[in-house]
Design a protein around this motif. Structure first.
Motif, PDB file in Angstrom:
ATOM      1  N   HIS A  90      84.765 103.277  98.220  1.00 21.41           N
ATOM      2  CA  HIS A  90      85.167 103.752  96.327  1.00 21.41           C
ATOM      3  C   HIS A  90      86.080 104.093  96.673  1.00 21.41           C
ATOM      4  N   ILE A  91      87.174 103.970  95.941  1.00 20.38           N
ATOM      5  CA  ILE A  91      88.651 103.745  95.007  1.00 20.38           C
ATOM      6  C   ILE A  91      88.486 103.885  93.430  1.00 20.38           C
ATOM      7  N   VAL A  92      88.793 105.240  93.531  1.00 23.78           N
ATOM      8  CA  VAL A  92      88.101 105.798  91.588  1.00 23.78           C
ATOM      9  C   VAL A  92      89.746 105.954  90.879  1.00 23.78           C
ATOM     10  N   SER A  93      89.826 105.710  90.311  1.00 19.79           N
ATOM     11  CA  SER A  93      91.099 106.087  89.739  1.00 19.79           C
ATOM     12  C   SER A  93      91.620 105.774  87.755  1.00 19.79           C
ATOM     13  N   ASN A 110      88.182 103.294  86.297  1.00 18.16           N
ATOM     14  CA  ASN A 110      89.006 102.522  87.112  1.00 18.16           C
ATOM     15  C   ASN A 110      88.023 102.242  89.070  1.00 18.16           C
ATOM     16  N   TYR A 111      87.112 101.545  89.000  1.00 15.80           N
ATOM     17  CA  TYR A 111      87.420 101.134  90.540  1.00 15.80           C
ATOM     18  C   TYR A 111      87.344 100.211  90.908  1.00 15.80           C
ATOM     19  N   LEU A 112      87.109 100.292  92.998  1.00 14.74           N
ATOM     20  CA  LEU A 112      87.508  99.445  93.810  1.00 14.74           C
ATOM     21  C   LEU A 112      86.483  99.995  94.983  1.00 14.74           C
ATOM     22  N   ALA A 127      85.111  94.996  92.238  1.00 17.03           N
ATOM     23  CA  ALA A 127      86.888  95.591  91.549  1.00 17.03           C
ATOM     24  C   ALA A 127      85.778  95.723  89.839  1.00 17.03           C
ATOM     25  N   GLY A 128      86.075  97.064  88.938  1.00 18.92           N
ATOM     26  CA  GLY A 128      85.528  97.015  87.875  1.00 18.92           C
ATOM     27  C   GLY A 128      86.155  98.128  87.334  1.00 18.92           C
ATOM     28  N   ARG A 129      85.262  98.105  86.365  1.00 19.50           N
ATOM     29  CA  ARG A 129      85.452  99.201  85.389  1.00 19.50           C
ATOM     30  C   ARG A 129      84.087 100.111  85.668  1.00 19.50           C
TER      31      ARG A 129
END
Lengths: 163, 163, 163
Positions: A90-93, A110-112, A127-129
């Motif tokens: 998970h990459i979260v920003s 947001n996440y990927l 990908a989404g939020r």
């Protein structure tokens, strides 16, 4: 956040980031049995295509309404759902605390999610939020609700693990 | 981290995020000669497949044990290793300071490195997590140890630049 | 940043992260009409290939020099530019406040934009870094300048929406 103490706002924001980081770690390490403990007993967890969410259509890819249902899902992942294992990352920003409503802290990001299957290159899986409602319980923040609204089409049937 | 002053905890967390951002900038700008200066004289830098790390297997794709070895690697990149140049772009998320042990600050994050080769589209080059031990020296945080534990298989031989 | 009050530095850093998160939300939600309001009346917005930027070449893929030009672009997106709609999702990391110069706050971050077209898998659309100059106006931070310096080649003509 109505506190008028900037240090409290800063502390809350970093606490939410920390919660999101721990949640991601849990899933990325495949420790699915610990996943329900991020939620309150009555809770909402939904995985929804963005198009449905934006149009107000209720159809979700996954929808759970209690910690018990989350535990059932974990059991399914571990014991009954046939699938090829894969790694998640998970990459979260863009973590934001946006307000309070009805005793809930409103937050999101947001996440990927990057997926890696055995002997295959990593791919952009989802990908989404996140759209979240948080409550404090015994000093910890828990999810009363987590909506995962995803942009990525074509792949919902292959989502086995939580996002 | 035992300070009981929330402002100090916040300041440390943001300082670690800043360190990670400067580290990423250094590599993304291709300033490899500055990369060893993020580490202590005796140090550990390893690039390890997740499967080996999770099983406790010692085999690493790259393993360096001193700043001198890091400098040798930089020399190799610049002068001797045949490779097609490529751009890197680090995306780092979920930065966490998790404790202290033996004079080290324990910290970590998830990372994604995007690679762009000349006249090719960008690709997901390497995804994984950083597991770090930091020390303070002359007011700056340095890496006593950085493990890059990567999910992405199939590509280790093509990793030329540090992650 | 010369304030010598660490809480002010922390507050500024988190305020910049918040600005970046709101900017990403605006674009990811497709609310392009709100995008010019992130900028000052006289402003710079450029989308530049990394190779040109690094060599000091002025050629940009897009270059706007006022809020009016940004509004024209939004009008073009909405009314005149023929294109297949797509979703964007911004992942921003390594946010840094690096100094002050000429009344501007200097800041930047790495970014990744994921694109999802209807009935297609998500792809890595554009990766690069933001190089920003911010000013405070009526208590809000605005962009006096935002440079999007992108690594990703091959795709500039297909960039319709702001990055």
């Amino acid at each position: 956040m109505g506190e008028h103490n900037p240090l409290l706002d800063i502390a809350l924001r970093l606490e939410v980031e920390n919660l999101y980081a721990r949640y991601a770690d849990c899933l990325d390490h495949g420790e699915f049995k610990d996943w329900p403990d991020f939620f309150t007993e009555e809770c909402t967890y939904k995985l929804i295509p963005r198009e449905n969410h934006d149009r107000g259509l209720p159809l979700a890819t996954l929808a759970f309404e209690s910690k018990g249902m989350l535990r059932d899902r974990v059991f399914g992942i571990s014991e009954t759902l046939f699938h090829q294992p894969y790694y998640q990352r998970h990459i979260v920003s863009g973590v934001r605390v946006t307000g309070e409503e009805g005793g809930h802290i409103l937050a999101g990001a947001n996440y990927l999610v990057i997926r890696t299957k055995k002997n295959q290159p990593s791919d952009l899986f989802n990908a989404g939020r996140y759209i979240d409602r948080l409550v404090r319980s015994n000093g910890r923040l828990l999810f009363a609700s987590r909506l995962c609204v995803f942009d990525t089409e074509l792949i919902p049937n292959s989502i086995i693990y939580p996002i």
